[in-house]
Every structure is written in C-alpha cells, then in structure tokens.
Motif scaffolding. Structure first.
Motif, PDB file in Angstrom:
ATOM      1  N   PRO A 298       0.812  -1.223   0.000  1.00 36.70           N
ATOM      2  CA  PRO A 298       0.000   0.000   0.000  1.00 36.70           C
ATOM      3  C   PRO A 298       0.843   1.271   0.000  1.00 36.70           C
ATOM      4  CG  PRO A 298       0.053  -0.972   2.193  1.00 36.70           C
ATOM      5  CD  PRO A 298       0.720  -1.956   1.278  1.00 36.70           C
ATOM      6  N   VAL A 299       0.153   2.411  -0.151  1.00 37.96           N
ATOM      7  CA  VAL A 299       0.808   3.718  -0.135  1.00 37.96           C
ATOM      8  C   VAL A 299       1.510   3.908   1.196  1.00 37.96           C
ATOM      9  CG1 VAL A 299      -0.834   4.711  -1.730  1.00 37.96           C
ATOM     10  CG2 VAL A 299      -1.324   4.785   0.698  1.00 37.96           C
ATOM     11  N   PRO A 300       2.463   4.871   1.320  1.00 42.49           N
ATOM     12  CA  PRO A 300       2.783   5.906   0.345  1.00 42.49           C
ATOM     13  C   PRO A 300       3.950   5.585  -0.580  1.00 42.49           C
ATOM     14  CG  PRO A 300       3.846   6.441   2.410  1.00 42.49           C
ATOM     15  CD  PRO A 300       3.157   5.115   2.609  1.00 42.49           C
ATOM     16  N   SER A 301       4.310   4.334  -0.728  1.00 36.86           N
ATOM     17  CA  SER A 301       5.570   4.043  -1.405  1.00 36.86           C
ATOM     18  C   SER A 301       5.453   3.717  -2.894  1.00 36.86           C
ATOM     19  CB  SER A 301       6.265   2.877  -0.705  1.00 36.86           C
ATOM     20  OG  SER A 301       5.450   1.739  -0.731  1.00 36.86           O
ATOM     21  N   TRP A 302       4.290   3.959  -3.529  1.00 38.66           N
ATOM     22  CA  TRP A 302       4.170   3.558  -4.935  1.00 38.66           C
ATOM     23  C   TRP A 302       4.853   4.533  -5.881  1.00 38.66           C
ATOM     24  CZ3 TRP A 302       1.622   6.354  -8.740  1.00 38.66           C
ATOM     25  CH2 TRP A 302       0.749   7.363  -8.317  1.00 38.66           C
ATOM     26  N   TRP A 303       5.247   5.729  -5.407  1.00 35.71           N
ATOM     27  CA  TRP A 303       6.009   6.654  -6.250  1.00 35.71           C
ATOM     28  C   TRP A 303       6.927   7.494  -5.356  1.00 35.71           C
ATOM     29  CZ3 TRP A 303       5.458  12.100  -6.055  1.00 35.71           C
ATOM     30  CH2 TRP A 303       4.397  12.563  -5.258  1.00 35.71           C
ATOM     31  N   TYR A 304       7.938   8.074  -5.979  1.00 37.48           N
ATOM     32  CA  TYR A 304       8.878   8.905  -5.234  1.00 37.48           C
ATOM     33  C   TYR A 304       9.476   9.952  -6.166  1.00 37.48           C
ATOM     34  CZ  TYR A 304      12.571   6.108  -7.469  1.00 37.48           C
ATOM     35  OH  TYR A 304      13.383   5.495  -8.394  1.00 37.48           O
ATOM     36  N   LYS A 305      10.020  11.004  -5.570  1.00 39.86           N
ATOM     37  CA  LYS A 305      10.713  12.042  -6.328  1.00 39.86           C
ATOM     38  C   LYS A 305      12.143  11.589  -6.592  1.00 39.86           C
ATOM     39  CE  LYS A 305       7.722  15.501  -6.707  1.00 39.86           C
ATOM     40  NZ  LYS A 305       7.312  16.043  -8.016  1.00 39.86           N
ATOM     41  N   SER A 306      12.556  11.730  -7.847  1.00 41.24           N
ATOM     42  CA  SER A 306      13.882  11.250  -8.232  1.00 41.24           C
ATOM     43  C   SER A 306      14.634  12.317  -9.017  1.00 41.24           C
ATOM     44  CB  SER A 306      13.749   9.982  -9.082  1.00 41.24           C
ATOM     45  OG  SER A 306      14.942   9.710  -9.771  1.00 41.24           O
ATOM     46  N   CYS A 307      15.925  12.363  -8.808  1.00 43.38           N
ATOM     47  CA  CYS A 307      16.802  13.143  -9.680  1.00 43.38           C
ATOM     48  C   CYS A 307      16.822  12.432 -11.038  1.00 43.38           C
ATOM     49  CB  CYS A 307      18.205  13.214  -9.084  1.00 43.38           C
ATOM     50  SG  CYS A 307      19.447  13.992 -10.151  1.00 43.38           S
ATOM     51  N   VAL A 308      17.208  13.131 -12.102  1.00 50.67           N
ATOM     52  CA  VAL A 308      17.233  12.501 -13.417  1.00 50.67           C
ATOM     53  C   VAL A 308      18.279  11.398 -13.504  1.00 50.67           C
ATOM     54  CG1 VAL A 308      16.293  14.459 -14.669  1.00 50.67           C
ATOM     55  CG2 VAL A 308      18.760  14.335 -14.265  1.00 50.67           C
ATOM     56  N   CYS A 309      19.181  11.328 -12.518  1.00 49.68           N
ATOM     57  CA  CYS A 309      20.159  10.238 -12.504  1.00 49.68           C
ATOM     58  C   CYS A 309      19.560   8.975 -11.904  1.00 49.68           C
ATOM     59  CB  CYS A 309      21.410  10.638 -11.730  1.00 49.68           C
ATOM     60  SG  CYS A 309      21.168  10.774  -9.947  1.00 49.68           S
ATOM     61  N   SER A 310      18.265   9.004 -11.526  1.00 47.46           N
ATOM     62  CA  SER A 310      17.489   7.880 -10.988  1.00 47.46           C
ATOM     63  C   SER A 310      17.645   7.686  -9.489  1.00 47.46           C
ATOM     64  CB  SER A 310      17.829   6.565 -11.711  1.00 47.46           C
ATOM     65  OG  SER A 310      17.488   6.659 -13.071  1.00 47.46           O
ATOM     66  N   VAL A 311      18.476   8.505  -8.826  1.00 46.64           N
ATOM     67  CA  VAL A 311      18.636   8.410  -7.373  1.00 46.64           C
ATOM     68  C   VAL A 311      17.520   9.223  -6.703  1.00 46.64           C
ATOM     69  CG1 VAL A 311      20.129   8.957  -5.402  1.00 46.64           C
ATOM     70  CG2 VAL A 311      21.108   8.076  -7.523  1.00 46.64           C
ATOM     71  N   LYS A 312      16.974   8.699  -5.616  1.00 48.95           N
ATOM     72  CA  LYS A 312      15.900   9.372  -4.901  1.00 48.95           C
ATOM     73  C   LYS A 312      16.348  10.748  -4.435  1.00 48.95           C
ATOM     74  CE  LYS A 312      12.580   8.763  -1.133  1.00 48.95           C
ATOM     75  NZ  LYS A 312      12.125   7.881  -0.029  1.00 48.95           N
ATOM     76  N   ALA A 313      15.475  11.735  -4.629  1.00 51.36           N
ATOM     77  CA  ALA A 313      15.785  13.112  -4.235  1.00 51.36           C
ATOM     78  C   ALA A 313      14.915  13.493  -3.039  1.00 51.36           C
ATOM     79  CB  ALA A 313      15.542  14.059  -5.397  1.00 51.36           C
ATOM     80  N   GLU A 314      15.536  13.985  -1.986  1.00 45.73           N
ATOM     81  CA  GLU A 314      14.827  14.382  -0.776  1.00 45.73           C
ATOM     82  C   GLU A 314      14.550  15.877  -0.814  1.00 45.73           C
ATOM     83  OE1 GLU A 314      13.747  12.321   1.357  1.00 45.73           O
ATOM     84  OE2 GLU A 314      14.892  10.488   0.983  1.00 45.73           O
ATOM     85  N   ALA A 315      13.327  16.264  -0.394  1.00 42.65           N
ATOM     86  CA  ALA A 315      12.960  17.680  -0.363  1.00 42.65           C
ATOM     87  C   ALA A 315      13.891  18.431   0.582  1.00 42.65           C
ATOM     88  CB  ALA A 315      11.509  17.830   0.068  1.00 42.65           C
ATOM     89  N   ASN A 316      14.395  19.591   0.112  1.00 42.18           N
ATOM     90  CA  ASN A 316      15.320  20.405   0.892  1.00 42.18           C
ATOM     91  C   ASN A 316      14.949  21.860   0.644  1.00 42.18           C
ATOM     92  OD1 ASN A 316      17.441  21.319   2.437  1.00 42.18           O
ATOM     93  ND2 ASN A 316      18.952  21.126   0.774  1.00 42.18           N
ATOM     94  N   ALA A 317      14.063  22.386   1.492  1.00 42.14           N
ATOM     95  CA  ALA A 317      13.536  23.743   1.316  1.00 42.14           C
ATOM     96  C   ALA A 317      12.839  23.825  -0.043  1.00 42.14           C
ATOM     97  CB  ALA A 317      14.658  24.770   1.465  1.00 42.14           C
ATOM     98  N   ASP A 318      13.286  24.755  -0.895  1.00 43.77           N
ATOM     99  CA  ASP A 318      12.653  24.931  -2.203  1.00 43.77           C
ATOM    100  C   ASP A 318      13.285  24.063  -3.277  1.00 43.77           C
ATOM    101  OD1 ASP A 318      10.940  26.836  -1.141  1.00 43.77           O
ATOM    102  OD2 ASP A 318      12.334  28.489  -1.564  1.00 43.77           O
TER     103      ASP A 318
END
Length: 492
Positions: A298-318
């Motif tokens: 189940p959610v919330p893991s069905w999608w994530y934000k990624s850098c174009v290099c395919s590594v997961k990107a973590e929100a950091n301010a803006d």
C-alpha cells in the motif's frame, strides 16, 4: 623532399626517412601500473589525407622530449620514426604497422583542412553484432541515447570503478554500451543538466565484447573518446534522420520519461530459479522467476521524487537534494516503485518493481499519473489499476541477487506476462541455450548445508503477515496446493 601522403596505405613497412603528413586525431597517456601519477607512454592515432589511420607511440624515455610538442587535433609532419608490426588486443586501427618515436624523430606543425578533426569512422550496429567474441580492433559507434540503467561499482585492481549501462539506437537497431570510470560522471552530468536536445552520443575507439551471447560495446579506460551532442557532420546527419521519425521516446532520457530495452530474450539466456532456490543462490547475478502476485504494497511508497540520474531526491527547502550528486538539484521527476508480494509454490518473497517496467506495463509515465491524481485529490492513495492489473496473476520476473545468503526483497529489472511466453515456460521451461540450466521442479529438495543437514528457512514468511491476502480464494487455492505438495506448511 616530397611528403609521402600515401604512407599509411603502404603494404610494405614504411621507410624511416619518409615524411608523413597527418593529424593527431586522438592522444592520451598510459599511466604506470605502480605509479598512476607517472606515464609509461604517450599513445596516439594518426590520420592522413586519404582517411587512413595508424597508431603511434612515444616510449617512457622520450616522453619529456615530445609531450609538449604534440597536441590532439593538430596536423604535423613527422620524419625519422621507427616501425613495428601492429599487434595486441584492442588495436586502435586495422593497419598492419604502427609507428614509434625515436631520438631523432622530428615534429613540425602543419595545416590540412582535408583531414577531419576527429577522424570518426562509424561502424554499423549490424556489423558489430556479427563480430567474433574476440574482435581485436576498437570501433566508433554513434546513436541516440534511448535508455540508462542505474550506476553501479565494481572492483578492479583493488579499486572501486564506477559503471553504468546505456542503450543507444541507430537505424532501427539498439546497442548496449558499458560506460566505465570518469565517463559515468559525464553521462550523469549531462542527464542532470536538463538539456532538451536530442541526446546523441558518439563513442570513438571503444572495445567490442560479448556478454551473454550478444555483442556489446565498452569504453577502454584511457583511449576511448565520448562526444555528447557534438556539432560535427556525423551527429548532424543522425539528428536529421531521427527527426523524420517519432523522437519523444528519446527525449524521455532527459525528461524522466521511460525508455525501454526489449528483453524478451531473458527467457532463454538467464538461469531460472524458484523462490526457494533464489534464497539459497550461491552466486550473485540475474535470474528468472515465475511467480503469482499476492499483494501490492500500500501507499505511500508507490512513487517517489527522483533526480534525473534515478537516485531518490529528498525535499530540501525549495529544492531537492540528490545523494548521487551530493548536491541540490532542480530537475526532478516522479518515478514508480511498487513492492509486490509474490508466491511460486516453494515460498513467498517481495519483488520491487521500478519505474521503467511499471510504466511499460501501464503505458503511462509516473509524472502523468501523479498529476492526474493530484488534480482529483487522490495522489496519496493507491491507484486501483495496480491491484486490478497485478493481483492473483502470474508473471515472469528477471530479478537480481546482489548478495548471497537469505534475503526477502529482490529488485526486478524485467517483468513479462506475455500469453505466449508463460505457457511455454510452464510446459517446457522454454528453449534452453547451451550452458543455461533448466529450472528445478516446483517442489525441489531442500539444499544441504556444509554439515550435511538440510538448510531450513526459519525466517517468517511474509504471507503470514497479511491475513486479508490469505482469505482471497485464489491465494487459498495456491496455499492448499503448496501444502499438499509436501512442502513445509504455511500457517493459516
């Protein structure tokens, strides 16, 4: 004395008193094995006005004499050089001879527009596919970057080397390129730049090798040249030809949309294992598993934000922080990540399916699906299409064993549900190539440990954790068949 323009085309060894008028189209230094900061030789590839190429070398004792006199891309007149037979693995040219500099070799700068700057001689993909596994000559290839696999590392001479696999396309054919060393960073930087040009790459002086019965291309650590979107005739011609066709699939590489490699051949070229055998695998690598999906995490893991290099990107301010680049990035995309609970009659485990395979199955990129659900206020919910598509259905999975020993989660690189492939697998185990083992029986004998005792899987089976899954009729039937077959019982 007249310059011998046709020297590089001579069949007989050239005379040391002859002059040659050539451009240095490639130049590099080979480091010493025990002292990488020092050079053992200077290597170069020369091209004359007729387009013929020849290799030349400057030995260690003469490096200080010539290193400041020769530069890549410049035209020279060379005189008084030595000649040897051109031999060894991975030769830069097919010429019978190679040159070496001597004490009395003279170097005079010259000019000739007729000799191209890079001297690229592209080899068609179809020709490369027909080469023998031990092709001795380096090749030049060009194509549109149609796919990028994640970065990995491997050990070489006690050093960790970066590695990446990219897929390029030209004239309707695809070729896999293994990129090693510093070139990995160049590919990653290009992807991170968000450049919206058609991603054309040229590899010059690259090695042909055979992997799993298929020829691929790999850069050599010091001699290969990589050009990305160069303003040269070879790239312009390729760009023009592609623009007459559909190019959105290529732009996906830099926009975060998926690009795929047709890997139906995995049914015939990779070892097959049951889940029980997978857990006992003694070797890391890729294997094929036929299994039924019992649940989608189940959610919330069905999608994530990624850098174009395919590594997961973590929100950091803006902005977003990418661990791959170790810096903030602006160009991020949404990517799929599904955790499937699967069962094959010998056990259960979790298979993680990533962006390109999920997008290929659903025909939609993750960004589009997230945007649509956001507009409906449902982005935090699991799309019903996942359950409808996966639950209680059988698939072929190409999974990777990254470490030996017991593991309960495996990454999936290919997933197939073809109505032709599955029955063929089920009934005949598929046509097996030489050296590829057939899958074991559905209820295999338990592997023995070093002490001769049976190896027992004492880890909790993930199917026990979800009672709602067990209540579904198809799952109940699978479990009943599993227990009646004589396999260790799963708790109900």
């Amino acid at each position: 004395m007249d310059i011998q323009y046709d020297l590089l085309e001579m069949i007989a060894p050239p005379k040391e008193s002859w002059k040659i008028h050539v451009r240095v189209i490639r130049l590099w230094s080979l480091p010493k094995f025990k002292d990488p900061k020092s050079s053992s030789s200077i290597e170069m590839v020369l091209m004359n006005e007729q387009g013929t190429t020849m290799h030349a070398s400057v030995g260690e004792d003469l490096i200080s004499v010539f290193e400041s006199s020769i530069s890549e891309g410049t035209v020279y007149v060379f005189t008084y050089f030595g000649v040897n037979n051109n031999c060894g693995l991975y030769r830069t040219t097919s010429h019978q001879f190679r040159l070496f500099f001597q004490d009395r070799t003279t170097v005079l700068p010259s000019f000739c527009d007729a000799i191209p700057l890079h001297g690229i001689k592209l080899v068609p993909f179809r020709e490369i596919m027909g080469y023998s596994p031990h092709h001795p000559f380096l090749v030049d290839v060009a194509g549109v970057m149609a796919g990028v696999e994640g970065e990995r590392k491997y050990m070489n001479d006690d050093k960790l080397i970066n590695m990446m696999v990219i897929h390029i396309e030209n004239d309707g054919l695809r070729l896999n390129i293994i990129v090693l060393g510093e070139m990995v960073d160049r590919i990653k930087n290009f992807l991170a730049s968000g450049d919206q040009q058609l991603p054309i790459v040229i590899f010059q002086f690259a090695r042909v090798k055979n992997a799993g019965g298929t020829n691929i291309v790999q850069n050599i650590m010091y001699g290969t040249r990589l050009l990305i979107n160069p303003d040269i005739p070879e790239a312009l011609m390729l760009r023009k030809s592609v623009y007459y066709r559909e190019i959105s699939q290529y732009m996906s590489v830099v926009s975060g949309k998926p690009a795929y490699l047709d890997e139906d051949e995995v049914l015939y070229s990779i070892g097959r294992k049951t889940i029980k055998e997978l857990r006992a695998a003694a070797d890391v690598g890729f294997y094929i598993v036929r299994a039924t999906v019992l649940d989608v995490e189940p959610v919330p893991s069905w999608w994530y934000k990624s850098c174009v290099c395919s590594v997961k990107a973590e929100a950091n301010a803006d902005e977003y922080f990418c661990d791959g680049y170790n810096r903030d990035v602006n160009n991020v995309v949404d990517r799929y990540k599904l955790n499937l609970l699967v069962f094959d009659g010998t056990g259960t485990t979790n298979f993680v399916v990533f962006d390109k395979e999920v997008a290929a199955l659903f025909g939609r990129i993750c960004t589009e699906m997230v945007k649509e659900l956001n507009e409906k206020g449902k982005a935090s919910k699991d799309p019903t299409g996942f359950n409808e598509f996966f639950l209680d259905k059988e698939f072929l999975f190409k999974v990777e064993v990254e470490t030996t020993g017991w593991c309960d989660t495996y990454d999936v690189s290919v997933i197939r549900s073809d109505s032709t492939n599955l029955p063929r697998w089920r009934d005949t185990q598929g046509p097996v190539k030489s050296g590829v083992p057939r899958a074991g029986p559905i209820n295999p004998m338990h592997p023995r440990g070093e002490d001769g005792c049976f190896v027992c899987d004492e880890s909790p089976d993930p199917i026990v954790k979800n009672l709602s899954v067990i209540k579904r009729p198809v799952v109940r039937r699978l479990l009943d068949e599993f227990n009646m077959s004589g396999a260790p019982s799963i708790k109900k």
